[in-house]
Design a protein around this motif. Structure first.
Motif, short mmCIF file in Angstrom:
data_model
loop_
_atom_site.label_atom_id
_atom_site.label_comp_id
_atom_site.label_asym_id
_atom_site.label_seq_id
_atom_site.Cartn_x
_atom_site.Cartn_y
_atom_site.Cartn_z
N ASP A 248 0.89 -1.27 0.15
CA ASP A 248 -0.06 0.07 0.08
C ASP A 248 1.11 1.18 0.08
O ASP A 248 0.45 2.17 -0.95
N PRO A 249 1.79 1.41 0.84
CA PRO A 249 2.67 2.54 0.87
C PRO A 249 3.51 2.75 -0.51
O PRO A 249 3.88 3.82 -1.06
N LEU A 250 4.02 1.58 -0.93
CA LEU A 250 4.73 1.48 -2.12
C LEU A 250 3.91 1.97 -3.41
O LEU A 250 4.14 2.89 -4.12
N ALA A 251 2.59 1.68 -3.45
CA ALA A 251 1.67 1.84 -4.49
C ALA A 251 1.46 3.47 -4.30
O ALA A 251 1.70 4.14 -5.41
N ALA A 252 1.39 3.99 -3.17
CA ALA A 252 1.14 5.43 -3.03
C ALA A 252 2.33 6.14 -3.42
O ALA A 252 2.37 7.19 -4.16
N ASP A 253 3.50 5.66 -3.09
CA ASP A 253 4.83 6.28 -3.52
C ASP A 253 4.94 6.31 -4.91
O ASP A 253 5.47 7.30 -5.51
N ILE A 254 4.69 5.09 -5.82
CA ILE A 254 5.21 4.92 -7.02
C ILE A 254 3.97 5.55 -7.98
O ILE A 254 4.24 5.87 -9.18
N ALA A 255 2.85 5.51 -7.50
CA ALA A 255 1.55 6.03 -8.30
C ALA A 255 1.52 7.26 -8.28
O ALA A 255 0.90 8.03 -9.31
N ALA A 256 2.27 8.20 -7.33
CA ALA A 256 2.13 9.82 -7.48
C ALA A 256 2.24 10.27 -8.79
O ALA A 256 1.50 11.28 -9.05
N ASP A 257 3.16 9.78 -9.67
CA ASP A 257 3.47 10.32 -10.95
C ASP A 257 3.25 9.28 -12.15
O ASP A 257 3.68 9.29 -13.02
N THR A 258 2.60 8.27 -11.85
CA THR A 258 2.55 7.10 -12.84
C THR A 258 1.45 7.65 -13.65
O THR A 258 0.34 8.01 -13.47
N THR A 259 1.76 7.50 -15.07
CA THR A 259 0.83 7.91 -15.97
C THR A 259 0.17 6.82 -16.77
O THR A 259 -0.63 7.04 -17.53
N THR A 260 0.60 5.67 -16.67
CA THR A 260 0.28 4.43 -17.47
C THR A 260 -0.13 3.37 -16.31
O THR A 260 0.40 3.11 -15.42
N ALA A 261 -1.37 2.75 -16.84
CA ALA A 261 -1.80 1.80 -15.85
C ALA A 261 -1.62 0.38 -16.60
O ALA A 261 -2.42 0.38 -17.64
N SER A 262 -1.09 -0.68 -16.09
CA SER A 262 -0.90 -1.82 -17.07
C SER A 262 -1.24 -2.83 -16.38
O SER A 262 -1.67 -2.95 -15.15
N PRO A 263 -1.87 -3.74 -17.29
CA PRO A 263 -2.35 -5.10 -16.60
C PRO A 263 -1.66 -5.92 -15.58
O PRO A 263 -2.18 -6.55 -14.67
N HIS A 264 -0.37 -5.49 -15.68
CA HIS A 264 0.75 -6.04 -14.94
C HIS A 264 1.05 -5.41 -13.51
O HIS A 264 1.83 -5.64 -12.95
N ALA A 265 0.33 -4.19 -13.45
CA ALA A 265 0.65 -3.42 -12.50
C ALA A 265 0.64 -4.06 -11.30
O ALA A 265 1.69 -3.97 -10.32
N GLY A 266 -0.41 -5.14 -10.90
CA GLY A 266 -0.37 -5.94 -9.51
C GLY A 266 0.80 -6.53 -9.24
O GLY A 266 1.38 -6.75 -8.20
N HIS A 267 1.14 -7.51 -10.36
CA HIS A 267 2.50 -8.10 -10.46
C HIS A 267 3.83 -7.23 -9.90
O HIS A 267 4.59 -7.65 -9.24
N ALA A 268 3.59 -6.18 -10.71
CA ALA A 268 4.89 -5.27 -10.63
C ALA A 268 4.89 -4.87 -9.15
O ALA A 268 6.11 -4.78 -8.67
#
Ligand SMILES: Cc1cc2nc3c(=O)[nH]c(=O)nc-3n(C[C@H](O)[C@H](O)[C@H](O)COP(=O)(O)OP(=O)(O)OC[C@H]3O[C@@H](n4cnc5c(N)ncnc54)[C@H](O)[C@@H]3O)c2cc1C
Length: 290
Positions: A248-268
């Motif tokens: 959860d904290p990681l998602a918040a940290d890297i999503a802040a500027d993420t511009t693309t949502a990939s189907p592999h996002a959960g795995h990544a």
């Protein structure tokens, strides 16, 4: 494939190199180890009319060490860091990082300056140098300017370097006494670029647990500092956490500027969480810097 024809220049000083870059305009590229540029030229994705070879410039192969840290010439090869042919002011982090880059032949020729100028977030030096608070020295006919690595790296294959500037050196601060570091590279096999790359530094504080600094590569177009993860791991040893606690904290940290949502996002995300968790555990096991 072979590269398109080009004119090869081998200046004797960085001032001559800067002069050539200035005079030859847009159709010129610096070449150092050639380990990233030549494959691109062989595929004709780049067809510069001129190459300015900086790999043998004495100023770019020099190391100057001070009480505060070390300034490594941009043409210092990965191999020189790996085998500590240059002083390591980071209690072994530079040597460890270099040893994980590509294969032997790539480490023999590839350079720290070339890797930073290439700005691939999956590569070792951008993340490691960001984590260490390193500074790039950029030289042109207008003189020298110094740019902190996180400000230097603007995106994939994009930096703050002007077209007529070259990197002459990178300054790395001496790692603070009492600091422990851990690094983990997740790659499909040895010799490949990272799928995920984490550097964790733990610095002892008085009273509270160690203060953490956490950087992640290969998650976005530039290395990211994981501030929410740092909060999550404060006073929490790796053994008391699972990678899932970090997602959860990681998602918040890297999503802040993420511009693309990939189907592999959960795995990544899981991959990055495991990588950070392993780097944290490695930091906890590591010796303190003297
Ligand atoms: C098969 C393979 C596997 C690899 N695996 C990894 C890996 O696991 N991890 C990793 O980090 N890297 C890896 N690399 C990349 C390698 O580390 C390169 O050496 C590095 O990215 C570029 O360094 P170089 O000195 O070869 O630069 P070059 O290829 O000569 O140049 C790269 C870019 O930087 C510019 N440049 C070079 N020097 C300067 C300078 N002083 N000033 C301004 N611009 C400059 C060039 O113009 C060019 O745009 C791999 C490469 C290959 C081919």
């Amino acid at each position: 494939m072979k590269p398109a024809p080009f004119e090869y220049h081998r200046p004797g000083t960085s001032a001559e190199a800067a002069d050539l870059l200035h005079r030859l305009g847009d159709d010129v590229k610096v070449i150092a180890g050639g380990q990233s540029l030549l494959p691109i030229m062989n595929m004709r994705l780049a067809e510069p009319a001129h190459l300015v070879d900086v790999s043998a410039l004495p100023e770019l192969r020099r190391t100057v060490t001070t009480a505060e840290g070390a300034t490594y010439g941009a043409a210092t090869t990965h191999m020189m860091f790996e085998h500590e042919l240059v002083p390591d002011v980071t209690n072994g982090l530079l040597s460890h990082a270099a040893a994980g880059i590509g294969y032997r032949t790539i480490r023999n020729r590839g350079t720290v300056g070339g890797s930073l100028a290439h700005s691939d977030s999956s590569a070792e030096w951008p993340t490691v140098m960001s984590a260490l608070g390193a500074t790039v020295h950029a030289v042109s006919v207008r003189g020298e300017r110094r740019i902190p690595v996180p400000e230097f790296l603007l995106g994939f294959f994009s930096t703050a370097l002007d077209a007529d500037e070259l990197i002459s050196a990178v300054t790395v601060p001496r790692i603070a006494a009492g600091t422990r570091w851990g690094m983990y590279k997740m790659a499909r096999k040895p010799g490949e670029f990272a799928e995920s790359l984490a550097v964790v530094q733990l610095r002892d504080t008085e009273g509270d647990g160690p203060a953490a600094a956490v950087w992640l590569g290969a998650a976005r177009d530039v290395p990211v500092r994981l501030e929410r993860v740092e909060e999550a791991i404060a006073n929490a040893p790796a053994s008391g956490l699972s990678p899932a606690d970090l997602t959860d904290p990681l998602a918040a940290d890297i999503a802040a500027d993420t511009t693309t949502a990939s189907p592999h996002a959960g795995h990544a995300l899981q991959l990055h969480a495991v990588t950070v968790h392993r780097a944290l555990a490695a930091a906890e096991r590591a010796p303190h810097a003297a």
